[in-house]
Design a protein around this motif. Structure first.
Motif, PDB file in Angstrom:
ATOM      1  N   GLU A  86       1.111  -1.669  -0.300  1.00  0.00           N
ATOM      2  CA  GLU A  86      -0.123  -0.005   0.476  1.00  0.00           C
ATOM      3  C   GLU A  86       0.942   1.588  -0.086  1.00  0.00           C
ATOM      4  O   GLU A  86       0.904   2.618   1.030  1.00  0.00           O
ATOM      5  N   LEU A  87       2.415   1.800  -0.643  1.00  0.00           N
ATOM      6  CA  LEU A  87       2.892   2.867  -0.406  1.00  0.00           C
ATOM      7  C   LEU A  87       2.535   3.118  -2.244  1.00  0.00           C
ATOM      8  O   LEU A  87       2.866   4.253  -2.399  1.00  0.00           O
ATOM      9  N   ILE A  88       1.998   2.323  -2.444  1.00  0.00           N
ATOM     10  CA  ILE A  88       1.404   3.300  -3.984  1.00  0.00           C
ATOM     11  C   ILE A  88       0.036   2.866  -4.052  1.00  0.00           C
ATOM     12  O   ILE A  88      -0.757   2.046  -3.654  1.00  0.00           O
ATOM     13  N   ARG A  89      -0.552   3.569  -5.153  1.00  0.00           N
ATOM     14  CA  ARG A  89      -2.478   3.235  -5.737  1.00  0.00           C
ATOM     15  C   ARG A  89      -2.470   3.203  -6.971  1.00  0.00           C
ATOM     16  O   ARG A  89      -1.910   4.758  -7.738  1.00  0.00           O
ATOM     17  N   ILE A  90      -3.890   2.891  -7.585  1.00  0.00           N
ATOM     18  CA  ILE A  90      -4.272   3.343  -8.857  1.00  0.00           C
ATOM     19  C   ILE A  90      -4.541   4.509  -8.933  1.00  0.00           C
ATOM     20  O   ILE A  90      -5.312   4.596  -8.143  1.00  0.00           O
ATOM     21  N   THR A  91      -3.986   5.466  -9.196  1.00  0.00           N
ATOM     22  CA  THR A  91      -4.589   7.013  -8.869  1.00  0.00           C
ATOM     23  C   THR A  91      -6.256   7.468 -10.479  1.00  0.00           C
ATOM     24  O   THR A  91      -6.428   8.469 -10.754  1.00  0.00           O
ATOM     25  N   GLY A  92      -5.652   5.979 -11.433  1.00  0.00           N
ATOM     26  CA  GLY A  92      -6.921   6.048 -12.460  1.00  0.00           C
ATOM     27  C   GLY A  92      -6.584   5.731 -14.248  1.00  0.00           C
ATOM     28  O   GLY A  92      -5.813   4.874 -13.817  1.00  0.00           O
ATOM     29  N   LYS A  93      -6.782   6.257 -14.469  1.00  0.00           N
ATOM     30  CA  LYS A  93      -6.466   5.732 -16.218  1.00  0.00           C
ATOM     31  C   LYS A  93      -6.112   6.919 -17.473  1.00  0.00           C
ATOM     32  O   LYS A  93      -6.438   8.326 -17.395  1.00  0.00           O
ATOM     33  N   SER A  94      -4.912   6.439 -18.134  1.00  0.00           N
ATOM     34  CA  SER A  94      -4.392   7.606 -18.793  1.00  0.00           C
ATOM     35  C   SER A  94      -4.747   7.482 -20.147  1.00  0.00           C
ATOM     36  O   SER A  94      -6.255   6.813 -20.907  1.00  0.00           O
ATOM     37  N   GLU A  95      -4.938   8.669 -20.795  1.00  0.00           N
ATOM     38  CA  GLU A  95      -5.756   9.000 -22.200  1.00  0.00           C
ATOM     39  C   GLU A  95      -5.113   8.389 -23.247  1.00  0.00           C
ATOM     40  O   GLU A  95      -5.853   8.524 -24.045  1.00  0.00           O
ATOM     41  N   GLY A  96      -4.181   7.594 -22.948  1.00  0.00           N
ATOM     42  CA  GLY A  96      -3.121   7.145 -23.569  1.00  0.00           C
ATOM     43  C   GLY A  96      -3.879   5.965 -24.069  1.00  0.00           C
ATOM     44  O   GLY A  96      -5.011   5.609 -24.286  1.00  0.00           O
ATOM     45  N   VAL A  97      -3.284   5.777 -25.971  1.00  0.00           N
ATOM     46  CA  VAL A  97      -3.354   4.103 -26.768  1.00  0.00           C
ATOM     47  C   VAL A  97      -4.071   3.332 -25.152  1.00  0.00           C
ATOM     48  O   VAL A  97      -2.574   3.066 -24.868  1.00  0.00           O
ATOM     49  N   GLY A  98      -5.309   2.623 -24.924  1.00  0.00           N
ATOM     50  CA  GLY A  98      -5.308   1.603 -24.235  1.00  0.00           C
ATOM     51  C   GLY A  98      -5.443   1.983 -22.909  1.00  0.00           C
ATOM     52  O   GLY A  98      -5.196   1.112 -22.176  1.00  0.00           O
ATOM     53  N   ARG A  99      -5.528   3.075 -22.699  1.00  0.00           N
ATOM     54  CA  ARG A  99      -5.944   3.796 -21.978  1.00  0.00           C
ATOM     55  C   ARG A  99      -4.919   2.995 -20.493  1.00  0.00           C
ATOM     56  O   ARG A  99      -5.880   2.294 -19.162  1.00  0.00           O
ATOM     57  N   PRO A 100      -3.856   2.818 -20.253  1.00  0.00           N
ATOM     58  CA  PRO A 100      -3.032   2.121 -19.354  1.00  0.00           C
ATOM     59  C   PRO A 100      -3.582   2.801 -17.699  1.00  0.00           C
ATOM     60  O   PRO A 100      -3.364   4.678 -17.512  1.00  0.00           O
ATOM     61  N   LEU A 101      -3.109   2.244 -16.942  1.00  0.00           N
ATOM     62  CA  LEU A 101      -2.936   2.622 -15.283  1.00  0.00           C
ATOM     63  C   LEU A 101      -2.704   3.573 -14.961  1.00  0.00           C
ATOM     64  O   LEU A 101      -0.818   3.241 -15.869  1.00  0.00           O
ATOM     65  N   LEU A 102      -2.878   4.520 -14.348  1.00  0.00           N
ATOM     66  CA  LEU A 102      -1.531   5.191 -14.070  1.00  0.00           C
ATOM     67  C   LEU A 102      -1.495   5.421 -11.956  1.00  0.00           C
ATOM     68  O   LEU A 102      -2.603   4.710 -11.530  1.00  0.00           O
ATOM     69  N   TYR A 103      -0.289   5.124 -11.475  1.00  0.00           N
ATOM     70  CA  TYR A 103       0.478   4.749 -10.413  1.00  0.00           C
ATOM     71  C   TYR A 103       0.376   6.103  -9.513  1.00  0.00           C
ATOM     72  O   TYR A 103       0.794   7.473 -10.701  1.00  0.00           O
ATOM     73  N   GLY A 104       0.959   6.356  -8.366  1.00  0.00           N
ATOM     74  CA  GLY A 104       1.288   7.590  -7.552  1.00  0.00           C
ATOM     75  C   GLY A 104       0.887   6.985  -6.059  1.00  0.00           C
ATOM     76  O   GLY A 104       0.587   5.761  -6.262  1.00  0.00           O
ATOM     77  N   THR A 105       1.611   7.844  -5.400  1.00  0.00           N
ATOM     78  CA  THR A 105       1.526   7.624  -4.004  1.00  0.00           C
ATOM     79  C   THR A 105       0.439   7.509  -2.858  1.00  0.00           C
ATOM     80  O   THR A 105      -0.472   8.484  -3.851  1.00  0.00           O
ATOM     81  N   SER A 106       0.085   6.543  -2.054  1.00  0.00           N
ATOM     82  CA  SER A 106      -0.125   7.080  -1.205  1.00  0.00           C
ATOM     83  C   SER A 106      -0.433   7.436   0.094  1.00  0.00           C
ATOM     84  O   SER A 106       0.804   8.058   0.851  1.00  0.00           O
ATOM     85  N   GLU A 107      -1.361   7.575   1.553  1.00  0.00           N
ATOM     86  CA  GLU A 107      -1.298   8.373   2.288  1.00  0.00           C
ATOM     87  C   GLU A 107      -0.166   7.411   3.212  1.00  0.00           C
ATOM     88  O   GLU A 107       0.790   7.330   4.061  1.00  0.00           O
ATOM     89  N   ARG A 108       0.454   5.709   3.023  1.00  0.00           N
ATOM     90  CA  ARG A 108       1.157   5.051   3.772  1.00  0.00           C
ATOM     91  C   ARG A 108       2.296   5.619   3.503  1.00  0.00           C
ATOM     92  O   ARG A 108       3.325   5.099   4.400  1.00  0.00           O
ATOM     93  N   PHE A 109       2.308   5.651   2.511  1.00  0.00           N
ATOM     94  CA  PHE A 109       3.651   6.092   2.113  1.00  0.00           C
ATOM     95  C   PHE A 109       4.349   7.316   2.125  1.00  0.00           C
ATOM     96  O   PHE A 109       5.012   7.747   2.333  1.00  0.00           O
ATOM     97  N   MET A 110       3.418   8.360   2.992  1.00  0.00           N
ATOM     98  CA  MET A 110       3.591   9.318   3.605  1.00  0.00           C
ATOM     99  C   MET A 110       4.044   9.254   4.999  1.00  0.00           C
ATOM    100  O   MET A 110       4.728   9.748   5.476  1.00  0.00           O
ATOM    101  N   GLU A 111       3.091   8.453   5.073  1.00  0.00           N
ATOM    102  CA  GLU A 111       3.231   7.482   6.152  1.00  0.00           C
ATOM    103  C   GLU A 111       4.730   7.015   7.115  1.00  0.00           C
ATOM    104  O   GLU A 111       5.816   7.233   7.976  1.00  0.00           O
ATOM    105  N   TYR A 112       4.612   5.850   5.608  1.00  0.00           N
ATOM    106  CA  TYR A 112       5.769   5.276   5.790  1.00  0.00           C
ATOM    107  C   TYR A 112       7.551   6.205   5.994  1.00  0.00           C
ATOM    108  O   TYR A 112       8.162   5.228   6.963  1.00  0.00           O
ATOM    109  N   PHE A 113       7.467   6.741   4.991  1.00  0.00           N
ATOM    110  CA  PHE A 113       8.496   7.960   5.161  1.00  0.00           C
ATOM    111  C   PHE A 113       8.282   9.081   6.431  1.00  0.00           C
ATOM    112  O   PHE A 113       9.387  10.181   6.168  1.00  0.00           O
ATOM    113  N   GLY A 114       7.683   8.859   6.412  1.00  0.00           N
ATOM    114  CA  GLY A 114       7.119  10.351   8.412  1.00  0.00           C
ATOM    115  C   GLY A 114       7.256  11.807   6.975  1.00  0.00           C
ATOM    116  O   GLY A 114       8.231  13.045   7.785  1.00  0.00           O
ATOM    117  N   ILE A 115       6.133  11.745   5.874  1.00  0.00           N
ATOM    118  CA  ILE A 115       6.599  13.344   6.185  1.00  0.00           C
ATOM    119  C   ILE A 115       4.883  13.593   5.463  1.00  0.00           C
ATOM    120  O   ILE A 115       4.044  12.313   5.703  1.00  0.00           O
TER     121      ILE A 115
END
Length: 186
Positions: free
Chosen positions: A133-162
């Motif tokens: 749970e350090l990254i999460r799926i944030t949506g789908k790209s508008e590009g060809v095939g509409r690939p998944l987009l990834y971003g950091t999660s709240e757990r990432f913030m907690e894990y690194f103390g930011i």
């Protein structure tokens, strides 16, 4: 209003993740069946933070990931690391750290862009980072095939103390002055 401090302290203590002022307020309002102003909660949090700065405590109340959490003070880090080592909590592999760093700085990002940057397949790293749970799926790209987009999660913030992504080290923080000859002039 010492009773308010004790209730806030108990809520933060039992929460497995950082607890925000809004969450604290909702709990207190349900419990007391009356309005509890956010400024009273904020004031109590400041007083609790000051209380736990005292050397009698091995932990402190810290502001992390948009909320508050009890964290061990740095002086006791070696004791905690021994415990964590004994519990054999798995660390992130080099490949996972590289993938996570790219996601953190380039988000939202597709798997194919990640693989272009790293030069290798990232399936396993992405899978493990999603499981942790350090990254999460944030949506789908508008590009060809509409690939998944990834971003950091709240757990990432907690894990690194930011608290926010802007708290991440910037590339200029890594610049090495060792190979520079002479002085820079304006």
């Amino acid at each position: 209003m010492d009773f308010l401090h004790k209730h806030i302290e108990a809520l933060i203590f039992c929460s497995p993740s950082p607890l925000g002022i809004e969450e604290i307020q909702k709990c207190l309002m349900e419990m007391f069946e009356s309005e509890v102003p956010k400024d009273h909660i904020a004031e109590a949090l400041v007083q609790l933070q000051e209380k736990y700065l005292h050397e009698d405590f091995s932990f402190a109340l810290e502001s992390v990931a948009g909320g508050f959490q009890f964290l061990t003070k740095p002086a006791y880090q070696s004791s905690i690391s021994i415990l964590l080592k004994q519990q054999s909590q798995k660390r992130l592999s080099t490949a996972q750290m590289e993938t996570l760093a790219i996601v953190a700085y380039k988000q939202p990002i597709t798997k194919s862009t990640l693989e272009q940057i790293r030069g290798v397949n990232c399936d396993y790293s992405i899978q493990k980072l999603l499981e942790k749970e350090l990254i999460r799926i944030t949506g789908k790209s508008e590009g060809v095939g509409r690939p998944l987009l990834y971003g950091t999660s709240e757990r990432f913030m907690e894990y690194f103390g930011i608290n926010e992504l802007k708290d991440l080290p910037q590339p200029k923080d890594f610049a090495s002055q060792e190979n520079q000859i002479g002085e820079e002039r304006d």
